[in-house]
Design a protein around this motif. Structure first.
Motif, PDB file in Angstrom:
ATOM      1  N   HIS A 261       0.797  -1.228   0.000  1.00  0.00           N
ATOM      2  CA  HIS A 261       0.000   0.000   0.000  1.00  0.00           C
ATOM      3  C   HIS A 261       0.834   1.284   0.000  1.00  0.00           C
ATOM      4  O   HIS A 261       0.369   2.327  -0.425  1.00  0.00           O
ATOM      5  CB  HIS A 261      -1.015  -0.007   1.157  1.00  0.00           C
ATOM      6  N   THR A 262       2.080   1.228   0.469  1.00  0.00           N
ATOM      7  CA  THR A 262       2.911   2.436   0.393  1.00  0.00           C
ATOM      8  C   THR A 262       3.890   2.370  -0.774  1.00  0.00           C
ATOM      9  O   THR A 262       4.686   3.291  -0.957  1.00  0.00           O
ATOM     10  CB  THR A 262       3.721   2.646   1.689  1.00  0.00           C
ATOM     11  N   ARG A 263       3.857   1.265  -1.543  1.00  0.00           N
ATOM     12  CA  ARG A 263       4.739   1.055  -2.700  1.00  0.00           C
ATOM     13  C   ARG A 263       6.213   1.128  -2.275  1.00  0.00           C
ATOM     14  O   ARG A 263       7.053   1.677  -2.965  1.00  0.00           O
ATOM     15  CB  ARG A 263       4.457   2.083  -3.798  1.00  0.00           C
ATOM     16  N   LYS A 264       6.482   0.585  -1.098  1.00  0.00           N
ATOM     17  CA  LYS A 264       7.838   0.694  -0.563  1.00  0.00           C
ATOM     18  C   LYS A 264       8.527  -0.666  -0.518  1.00  0.00           C
ATOM     19  O   LYS A 264       7.929  -1.670  -0.130  1.00  0.00           O
ATOM     20  CB  LYS A 264       7.787   1.279   0.853  1.00  0.00           C
ATOM     21  N   LEU A 265       9.797  -0.678  -0.928  1.00  0.00           N
ATOM     22  CA  LEU A 265      10.593  -1.903  -0.895  1.00  0.00           C
ATOM     23  C   LEU A 265      11.862  -1.657  -0.088  1.00  0.00           C
ATOM     24  O   LEU A 265      12.487  -0.596  -0.224  1.00  0.00           O
ATOM     25  CB  LEU A 265      10.989  -2.331  -2.312  1.00  0.00           C
ATOM     26  N   THR A 266      12.236  -2.628   0.722  1.00  0.00           N
ATOM     27  CA  THR A 266      13.435  -2.479   1.549  1.00  0.00           C
ATOM     28  C   THR A 266      14.293  -3.734   1.425  1.00  0.00           C
ATOM     29  O   THR A 266      13.767  -4.842   1.461  1.00  0.00           O
ATOM     30  CB  THR A 266      13.054  -2.284   3.032  1.00  0.00           C
ATOM     31  N   VAL A 267      15.622  -3.508   1.315  1.00  0.00           N
ATOM     32  CA  VAL A 267      16.511  -4.665   1.229  1.00  0.00           C
ATOM     33  C   VAL A 267      17.819  -4.356   1.963  1.00  0.00           C
ATOM     34  O   VAL A 267      18.354  -3.255   1.856  1.00  0.00           O
ATOM     35  CB  VAL A 267      16.783  -5.034  -0.254  1.00  0.00           C
ATOM     36  N   PRO A 268      18.321  -5.304   2.738  1.00  0.00           N
ATOM     37  CA  PRO A 268      19.614  -5.093   3.408  1.00  0.00           C
ATOM     38  C   PRO A 268      20.744  -5.145   2.390  1.00  0.00           C
ATOM     39  O   PRO A 268      20.711  -5.976   1.472  1.00  0.00           O
ATOM     40  CB  PRO A 268      19.716  -6.239   4.398  1.00  0.00           C
ATOM     41  N   VAL A 269      21.718  -4.233   2.543  1.00  0.00           N
ATOM     42  CA  VAL A 269      22.815  -4.154   1.580  1.00  0.00           C
ATOM     43  C   VAL A 269      24.142  -3.937   2.292  1.00  0.00           C
ATOM     44  O   VAL A 269      24.182  -3.611   3.482  1.00  0.00           O
ATOM     45  CB  VAL A 269      22.623  -2.973   0.600  1.00  0.00           C
ATOM     46  N   THR A 270      25.224  -4.093   1.557  1.00  0.00           N
ATOM     47  CA  THR A 270      26.519  -3.575   1.997  1.00  0.00           C
ATOM     48  C   THR A 270      27.062  -2.815   0.804  1.00  0.00           C
ATOM     49  O   THR A 270      26.740  -3.121  -0.335  1.00  0.00           O
ATOM     50  CB  THR A 270      27.500  -4.714   2.368  1.00  0.00           C
ATOM     51  N   GLY A 271      27.857  -1.810   1.069  1.00  0.00           N
ATOM     52  CA  GLY A 271      28.433  -1.097  -0.073  1.00  0.00           C
ATOM     53  C   GLY A 271      28.111   0.386  -0.106  1.00  0.00           C
ATOM     54  O   GLY A 271      28.659   1.124  -0.905  1.00  0.00           O
TER      55      GLY A 271
END
Lengths: 342, 281
Positions: A261-271
């Motif tokens: 519903h908020t069109r939000k995507l989250t992903v853990p990263v390094t870099g």
């Protein structure tokens, strides 16, 4: 051999409050330890015990090779303390303040005068040297306070929240001063509420909560324990979400969280920032229009949440909306610093 | 910042008394510089006693019986020892407020982290207050002379009386020091340093003839340490209204004043220094 600052099992209670509940510290000579924690965690009490201002109920402390409880007066000759409040006499000029402190460190009047002049030059206060300190800006007062702590060039320094209340520019300036200082070999114990500050200045960080050291390590180690950085994207069109998720999976070091519903995507990263730029380019190539994208780094709140399961109460009120996990308690807790690229 | 590397802790001073005196003087100097930069404090400190001189001598004078007469000139001479004595005790509030402010601002923490003599911060403050009290007393004496106060003895005795006043003022600043270390704010120290002074200075022989009080009140007034100094000053100035009571402090006021002041210094200095050692802002 114990370090320049060493504490073992420090306990201090005030009535019902256990301000220190068995604190152990060991700061090797010439290094900087950042004592990180929210208000009321016991940071200041620890500093007060180590600087002879407060007698712990239990425990042992050795500073500059001297037992703090047995020989407090010898310890005082070997330490400099710069407090949370800029402890200078505001009606005295900068020069008079430093001269007084020098004389109370048992320097001769002449030596104290010469040293005051040196420090005023070093700390960029020469122009204001003969004005009462109450005419100084907040940053100038902190510098004067720091200079006062350095009058005898003590081998061991304590700074209790040296930059609290300073604006970013003055904070930056003071960081530079502190960096120069420790590059000269001074051992420093510094308390702070800001992970960023500990990050910048300290070799080692000890996280304090409820009078205990709950974690120790370098800032990278602590952040790793906290879960590290994440990239957060808000896409413009709902139908682009699947493609965006695919892109993020390519860069991510873990599961991608999708919030419809908020069109939000989250992903853990390094870099860090470099990776963020790549993500933006890739999304652009695929023709995905984005409303917002940011690299979120763990903050003190995150460190706390992950280490203690409760929220540090010192953080400022940022927008706490966090889509990755739905519960209200979590969204209050995860106030992450956003570095938004628009 | 090359100087930082060659850290040399200073050796201990061989002579602790010498260090104590030197540190106290350094702190006293700091407080005197401070006072000189807040002249309004000195001005207000002067207005109050001058106001008392004028109010008491012109409002009360004429209706007060001293030594069997209501002559206002006699009352004015009687009054001055009382006003002088009350004025020196008001230094208590200044000392208390100053020390409370130092606590509040974190200066006491700084001092306590320095390798300086333990009592020096308080001794320095009380010495600076003594200098200020002496100045106040000088101005007040001039005003008193202007409204008709005269001494009728020799210079030695008059100076002796002022010496007793300064000693009592100094003793009282140690009470102020203890109050300053015990309260949370400078404001509390100011009022806390003043409130109890009113009963102490009014239930005494300062403004009225204690011989005419009801017996129980008279008893308190006669043994009040403050009254001893007032009585001693009247005697040494040769002013009217010296009590004829048989109470020991009234019969031997100079000794009583010295003993009382010395006792106050010993007791309150001990308590204040002990409090200072454990002071937390």
């Amino acid at each position: 051999m114990p370090g320049a600052i060493y504490a073992e099992g420090l306990v201090k209670t005030f009535g019902d409050v256990r301000a220190l509940d068995g604190v152990d510290l060991d700061v090797p000579e010439g290094t900087v330890l950042g004592l990180l924690g929210p208000n009321g965690a016991g940071k200041t009490t620890a500093v007060r015990c180590l600087t002879t201002l407060l007698r712990p109920d239990r425990g042992r402390a050795v500073v500059a090779g001297i037992d703090v409880l047995a020989h407090p007066d010898q310890v005082r000759r070997s330490i400099g303390l710069s407090g949370q409040f800029a402890a200078v006499d505001e009606y005295l000029t900068g020069r008079e303040n430093l001269q007084m402190v020098g004389q109370l460190y048992q320097m001769t009047a002449k030596a104290a005068k010469a040293r005051a002049g040196e420090l005023l030059d070093q700390f960029n206060l020469a122009d204001a040297a003969d004005r009462p300190a109450k005419t100084y800006s907040g940053g100038m007062r902190r510098r004067l306070d720091l200079a006062a702590a350095l009058v005898v060039s003590p081998p061991v320094m304590f700074m209790d929240e040296p930059t609290t209340g300073l604006d970013p520019r003055n904070r930056q300036q003071l960081w530079e001063v502190i960096k120069q200082l420790v590059s000269g070999g001074t051992t420093l114990l510094l308390t702070t509420q800001y992970l960023e500050e500990a990050d910048h200045l300290a070799h080692d960080i000890a996280v304090v909560d409820h009078g205990r050291v709950i974690a120790r390590g370098t800032s990278d180690q602590l952040k790793a324990r906290t879960g590290g950085e994440r990239v957060e994207v808000v896409v413009h069109e709902r139908e682009h979400m699947a493609t965006a998720a695919e892109v993020l999976r390519g860069f991510g070091k873990g599961d991608t969280t999708v919030e419809e519903h908020t069109r939000k995507l989250t992903v853990p990263v390094t870099g860090g920032a470099k990776l963020l730029a790549e993500v933006i380019r890739e999304l652009d190539t695929r023709g995905i229009e984005i409303d917002d994208i940011g690299l979120r780094r763990p903050t003190l709140d995150d460190v706390f949440l992950s280490l203690t399961g409760h929220v540090a109460e010192a953080g400022d009120e940022e927008d706490g909306a966090d889509g990755a996990s739905g519960t209200p308690a979590d969204s209050r807790g995860r106030k992450r610093k956003k570095e938004t690229v628009k | 910042m090359s100087a930082v590397t060659d850290a040399v802790p200073r050796p201990a001073r061989p002579n602790p008394i010498g260090q104590s005196v030197r540190d106290s003087l350094v702190v006293a100097k700091r407080n005197l510089i401070r006072m000189s930069r807040i002249p309004e404090m000195i001005i207000f400190g002067l207005i109050q006693p001058i106001m008392f001189v004028v109010l008491f001598s012109y409002v009360f004078g004429g209706s007060m019986t001293i030594g069997g007469t209501t002559d206002s000139g006699v009352y004015r001479e009687f009054l001055m020892a009382g006003i002088f004595a009350q004025t020196v005790t008001f230094a208590t509030a200044g000392a208390g407020a100053g020390i409370a402010e130092d606590m509040h601002k974190g200066l006491i923490d700084r001092f306590r982290s320095l390798p300086m003599a333990r009592g020096a911060v308080l001794t320095g403050r009380t010495l600076a207050d003594l200098v200020q009290t002496a100045l106040t007393l000088l101005v007040l004496a001039i005003v008193a002379l202007l409204v008709g106060w005269r001494t009728h003895t020799n210079v030695g005795e008059v100076l002796g009386a002022f010496g007793l006043l300064l000693l009592m003022g100094y003793a009282f600043t140690w009470i102020g020091a203890l109050i300053g270390l015990s309260v949370r704010t400078p404001e509390a120290a100011t009022s806390g340093g003043l409130i109890w002074l009113f009963p102490v200075t009014f239930v005494s022989n300062a403004f009225v003839d204690s011989d005419q009080m009801t017996p129980w009140l008279r008893h308190i007034a006669e043994w009040n340490p403050f009254s001893a100094t007032v009585q001693a000053c009247r005697e040494l100035f040769g002013n009217p209204g010296v009590s004829t009571s048989g109470a020991w402090p009234m019969e031997h006021p100079v000794w009583a004043s010295l003993i009382y002041s010395a006792l106050i210094i010993v007791i309150f200095r001990t308590l204040a220094v002990r409090k200072y050692r454990s002071a937390t802002a």
